[in-house]
Design an enzyme around this catalytic site. Structure first.
Site, PDB file in Angstrom:
ATOM      1  N   TYR A  18       0.835  -1.206   0.000  1.00  0.00           N
ATOM      2  CA  TYR A  18       0.000   0.000   0.000  1.00  0.00           C
ATOM      3  C   TYR A  18       0.869   1.256   0.000  1.00  0.00           C
ATOM      4  O   TYR A  18       0.639   2.197  -0.778  1.00  0.00           O
ATOM      5  CB  TYR A  18      -0.928  -0.032   1.225  1.00  0.00           C
ATOM      6  CG  TYR A  18      -1.667   1.257   1.460  1.00  0.00           C
ATOM      7  CD1 TYR A  18      -2.670   1.675   0.595  1.00  0.00           C
ATOM      8  CD2 TYR A  18      -1.351   2.062   2.555  1.00  0.00           C
ATOM      9  CE1 TYR A  18      -3.344   2.871   0.809  1.00  0.00           C
ATOM     10  CE2 TYR A  18      -2.024   3.251   2.781  1.00  0.00           C
ATOM     11  CZ  TYR A  18      -3.018   3.646   1.903  1.00  0.00           C
ATOM     12  OH  TYR A  18      -3.672   4.831   2.123  1.00  0.00           O
ATOM     13  N   GLU A  40     -11.284   5.211   5.548  1.00  0.00           N
ATOM     14  CA  GLU A  40     -10.698   5.950   6.674  1.00  0.00           C
ATOM     15  C   GLU A  40     -11.705   6.066   7.816  1.00  0.00           C
ATOM     16  O   GLU A  40     -11.333   5.984   8.993  1.00  0.00           O
ATOM     17  CB  GLU A  40     -10.221   7.332   6.229  1.00  0.00           C
ATOM     18  CG  GLU A  40      -9.046   7.324   5.253  1.00  0.00           C
ATOM     19  CD  GLU A  40      -7.743   6.786   5.833  1.00  0.00           C
ATOM     20  OE1 GLU A  40      -7.672   6.544   7.059  1.00  0.00           O
ATOM     21  OE2 GLU A  40      -6.797   6.600   5.064  1.00  0.00           O
ATOM     22  N   TRP A  48      -4.922   0.246  10.337  1.00  0.00           N
ATOM     23  CA  TRP A  48      -5.077   0.337   8.885  1.00  0.00           C
ATOM     24  C   TRP A  48      -4.871  -1.033   8.242  1.00  0.00           C
ATOM     25  O   TRP A  48      -5.487  -1.370   7.235  1.00  0.00           O
ATOM     26  CB  TRP A  48      -4.111   1.366   8.315  1.00  0.00           C
ATOM     27  CG  TRP A  48      -4.305   1.620   6.857  1.00  0.00           C
ATOM     28  CD1 TRP A  48      -3.398   1.431   5.859  1.00  0.00           C
ATOM     29  CD2 TRP A  48      -5.485   2.127   6.206  1.00  0.00           C
ATOM     30  NE1 TRP A  48      -3.936   1.771   4.643  1.00  0.00           N
ATOM     31  CE2 TRP A  48      -5.214   2.203   4.830  1.00  0.00           C
ATOM     32  CE3 TRP A  48      -6.747   2.506   6.669  1.00  0.00           C
ATOM     33  CZ2 TRP A  48      -6.153   2.647   3.900  1.00  0.00           C
ATOM     34  CZ3 TRP A  48      -7.693   2.958   5.743  1.00  0.00           C
ATOM     35  CH2 TRP A  48      -7.392   3.022   4.385  1.00  0.00           C
TER      36      TRP A  48
END
Length: 197
Positions: A18, A40, A48
């Site tokens: 990512y 988010e 995350w």
């Protein structure tokens, strides 16, 4: 794993991929912007890494992050999503995604695109920071405070300033790669279009 130096938060294979491909690359595609706004918000209180693992399931559950489709989700559809083990089964987060899709469409109608709206908060170009270490990177900024207030005023949910700043980092509105990271000088050159990692 890349042999080059990266931001220190990128430690797992999923986070490294990512980081190396997406994080901080300017995004101007409304579907991708809606995806990151959703993810988010879903991350609040979680890592995350957890969200990245669920990302494909989110794409399936939320119509490829098409705000037009998500805005039409019914209460029955929301109840089905609450039984979906592939996503974060939090009622407030799921309901906020549907609400946010409707608010997103209203922004598109007003400004022509969400892209045109959101990039105004950084003057139309990425804010390039010069951090030497992860410790220097803020959790929020005056720009994220302003964006958060405006989104909340338009009916969005799960868009506090810290979430907004994480969104801004993700979609390249700010370049928060540390200066020793190999991506620091490259993220502004590319544009992320939403290809799966």
């Amino acid at each position: 794993m890349s042999p080059q130096k990266q931001c220190t938060w990128a430690r797992t294979p999923l986070n490294i991929a990512y980081h190396d491909i997406e994080w901080g690359v300017p995004v101007h595609d409304d579907h991708v912007l809606f995806e990151f706004l959703t993810l988010e918000g879903a991350q609040a209180g979680l890592s995350w890494e957890t969200i990245l693992k669920k990302r494909n399931a989110y794409r399936d559950a939320f119509g490829g992050f098409d705000p037009v489709r998500v805005a039409r989700f019914t209460p029955a559809r929301i109840e089905r999503l609450l039984r979906n083990p592939g996503i974060v089964r939090n009622r407030l987060k799921i309901e906020s995604t549907v609400r946010n899709a409707r608010a997103f469409l209203a922004v598109q109608r007003e400004f022509g695109s969400f892209d045109a709206y959101v990039w105004r908060f950084v003057g139309g170009a990425p804010l390039v920071n010069h951090w030497r270490s992860l410790r220097q990177v803020p959790a929020r900024t005056p720009e994220s405070d302003t964006l958060s207030r405006d989104l909340l005023g338009r009916g969005f949910k799960f868009v506090g300033s810290t979430i907004c700043y994480a969104f801004m980092q993700a979609v390249g509105m700010v370049n928060d790669h540390t200066i020793d990271c190999f991506r620091y000088r490259h993220v502004g050159i590319n544009q992320y279009t939403g290809a799966a990692v």
